[in-house]
Design an enzyme around this catalytic site. Sequence first.
Site: not given
Lengths: 580, 580
Positions: A273, A341-343
């Site tokens: 992100h 988050d969300e790597v």
Amino acid sequence: MGSKFNAPSLSLLVIALCIFSSPIGKVQSAVSTTTSITVWPQPRILRWPSPQQATLLSPSFTITTNANHHIHLAAAVTRYLRLILTEHHRPLVPPSAVNFSTDTPPLQSLTITIAEPAAPLHHGVDESYSLTIPTTGPANLTAATPWGAIRGLETLSQLVWGNPTRVAVGVYVWDAPIFAHRGITLDTSRNYFPVEDILRMISAMSMNKMNVFHWHITDSQSFPLVVPSEPNLADKGSYGSDMLYSPADVRRIVQFGLDHGVRVLPEIDSPGHTGSWALAYPEIVTCANMFWNPPGGEPLAAEPGTGHLNPLNPKTYTVLKNVINDVTSLFPEPFYHGGADEVVPACWKTDPTVQTFLANNGTLNQLLETFINSTLPYIISLNRTVVYWEDVFVSDQVHVPSTMLPKENVILQTWNNGHNNTKRLVSSGYRTIVSSADFYYLDCGHGEFVGNYSKYDIQSGNQGDGGSWCGPFKSWQLIYNYDITYGLSEDEAKLVLGGEVALWSEQADQTVLDSRLWPRTSAMAESLWSGNRDEKGVKRYAEATDRLNEWRSRMVRRGIGAEPIQPLWCVRNPGMCNDA
Amino acid sequence: MGSKFNAPSLSLLVIALCIFSSPIGKVQSAVSTTTSITVWPQPRILRWPSPQQATLLSPSFTITTNANHHIHLAAAVTRYLRLILTEHHRPLVPPSAVNFSTDTPPLQSLTITIAEPAAPLHHGVDESYSLTIPTTGPANLTAATPWGAIRGLETLSQLVWGNPTRVAVGVYVWDAPIFAHRGITLDTSRNYFPVEDILRMISAMSMNKMNVFHWHITDSQSFPLVVPSEPNLADKGSYGSDMLYSPADVRRIVQFGLDHGVRVLPEIDSPGHTGSWALAYPEIVTCANMFWNPPGGEPLAAEPGTGHLNPLNPKTYTVLKNVINDVTSLFPEPFYHGGADEVVPACWKTDPTVQTFLANNGTLNQLLETFINSTLPYIISLNRTVVYWEDVFVSDQVHVPSTMLPKENVILQTWNNGHNNTKRLVSSGYRTIVSSADFYYLDCGHGEFVGNYSKYDIQSGNQGDGGSWCGPFKSWQLIYNYDITYGLSEDEAKLVLGGEVALWSEQADQTVLDSRLWPRTSAMAESLWSGNRDEKGVKRYAEATDRLNEWRSRMVRRGIGAEPIQPLWCVRNPGMCNDA
């Protein structure tokens, strides 16, 4: 810090029983119909025996406190005094159960007594208070800390209505939150929110006795925060010079939060992100400005807007540490949210150095370990407790072992998989904040934001759940009834610090901030403050409907554009709109 | 009145070709990227050959017209002149394709030529216009009627931007709606909407070239309309003296509508949806104030709020005809909406006279026939075309034969069963307005409004489609792509007058009016004005996404709180947020 019930002290109960000893046996534990004056969130104990009494509130009503040098309490006192004297709230349904009398003298004053005026607004600070409004004589508000007193002032303000102003008397309230952490995550990266809107949100949070604004400041779409040591990040990564948060803006928001008993917890999401960082520093961001979901390949991001900080580039840490250092200076809050988050490994894999690293038997997990090892100790060294999204520990794609996430320094925030992940985190020993996307994500079920979306080119048939990955829409009832410690042992439940609703802003900005948040966030606010059950342990959503209608109306009059939950007809005809 | 394509006259085409004969072969039929200036709804023909030219608009810009005594056109000219000179619109994406030059002189004036200045704003009035903005010299707007000129002024306003003000030149537009009826149904009974909010909605409709405000004024929950000959109805049946529409309010709304080219079509729903009438006249309403869904019995209403006019009581018609007469006086619009949806026989059956009638071999259908026969001829005698919801003809529970619904006087509005019911109505010969609940109901999928709703007390598992009987949420794409003449023959399609989105207000009021309506209603507005396909016949939702982002932003700056559909990042990075 968990779901413990903080019982009032014996001495307070004795005082309460002395004041309200008549009529014996008629003590009400809750005001349960809309024909009375109600409070949101429902206090833990609110005794206002029938016949409920009310008197005038003097136009020269005053509030005094022993903590008169506390600038934030002073601001709150000024604010509530003005509100109480000028609001003239008109209930949607006249409070017929209330016996208003001008025979008793008007209420002239409130005295606030604080035991620990110096207690800072940190996680777990005592927010309890006791409020007594006798039938004659001054009202008293006692609290361990100024922050509890602010909660008590809110309760008092809700017990005042009418023109001329009336106030409930013969009232005793003891109150304290079940959960210490009651927050909103707001994403100011996908779309920008002006400072004034954020301040209004904080004021509404305070009305609902919430205490944490989790500010998801940056993301791949924009970097609106002006970081003094890294000015290029916002200069190039923001949406424009009119869509920034300057250090002065941040100070204003933080101070406004303190005046309202709301902590401002900053999140600088990384290493994922971070596409917007590439506008200033392309060399530290992998896969920036690539199409998010290339045909025939793996997705490079969870949604459009690609870019991950490169864990192998030393400059990543130079820049990031500058950001972290400035953010901890700007935000006094002892928690710092690191994101994580969300790597998406495919994003890292676009980078040649990463490719070489992996080709030499390096692993994806080692990449994330490098990133965490290069940042977490630094954040801890700045006296911060670090909050990460659960992914850093539970992601199937890439995660780090618990040995690298010390439990005394790290809190995990869960958003996937409902109660299962909450259980997984707390049973691993982590303090946990619950933001279940299935219940607490306020943006869900409102259509798809991706462009060229052919799935809505249909003439009939299944329309799905309203769109977005997390549809359907989360109704206030769904939020209200969610039990964030469901299925946990007593010890596990103690690790649940509380919850946060989240407003991700792909399809939200200032035009819809209020209506997306309120009154659905009020539902969580009550559920985390005093629970979602009555004294018999039965879910109280039916009774709450009436109170929430009233509370929503009051919020609207206070300038918060909360959306309606029922026709006014339902409010005026209690029970007639109930489910069969 | 149907989906016919009104081709521009040959002479206009010749003029256009003469003006834009260079460069041959480079004529663009649509402005298709966000790097230019775009118009919503997309005109049928917009020629602005590359390189697109723009010049300054003179600060002393003037608009003149041959119809200078037309008060509504004059109001529109004044309004648009002010808008054009003061808006200074800033596109979200700089119009890089536009070649702005100060070498050419500023645009000084627009001349409007109207062929039929006296044409009233009735269904089917010619709304076509032609707009030419040459590279030098005055601009020209020609239209058959003032109403077409108002549409053309809107287009001109969207071709103007910047500070100092720029205007597209070398432009030719020919435009006309595919469908004559492009409306919004707004329910002001479940919750009240202040007059100012209604006016703002009408102004936004005009921006989107919509032309019918279908005002669902009354229902079982409240009766906000002050009817001069029956003042008790609002006096007792409204939500309060601050939630009324007085005759002066109605006149203001009607005049405002005319100034904006928007008809105001009143609906007095009956015989169902009339519970609020019982507060003034309990004797003419059956099953009023009963619980809507009694345990063990049949539901008495489609939703909470019971009450049907009693078709067997002569007084019903005395009161209703007074209402109809006054409404036709207040609303000059030649269409009158009689409602007639969701008649629930169980409600009538609570009445002793109905019970006797049925016991003597009377039928439910005869009851409705009595009602229609006692009212429809009267409405027709007042020179009104009557719109009914389709139920009156297709309901399985109770309906009347087509012989009682003369096709020359009656239009049916479909809301159930998607294309199937549209087909059923037009194949029966009825002119039809399409309001498919599956596509055009804007309130759907936003949770349940009924109280004591236990189905949301869940901790995991299926959450359904977002609640409400018509979930899920209707996204702008779903609305945009809906083809209201899908599956019809050419002749049948001609009977489809157009469509209406509907905002039922159980969970809506002034706080959310703008964001519930816009920009989703803009999606229907374009789909009904110029279609949802490009010149190759391919659905153009991908290209429309970019234009709708821009248009939504412009509406917000014009004071309409339309909700965002994408992160600003997507707007600034065309194509990057597309579906894979």
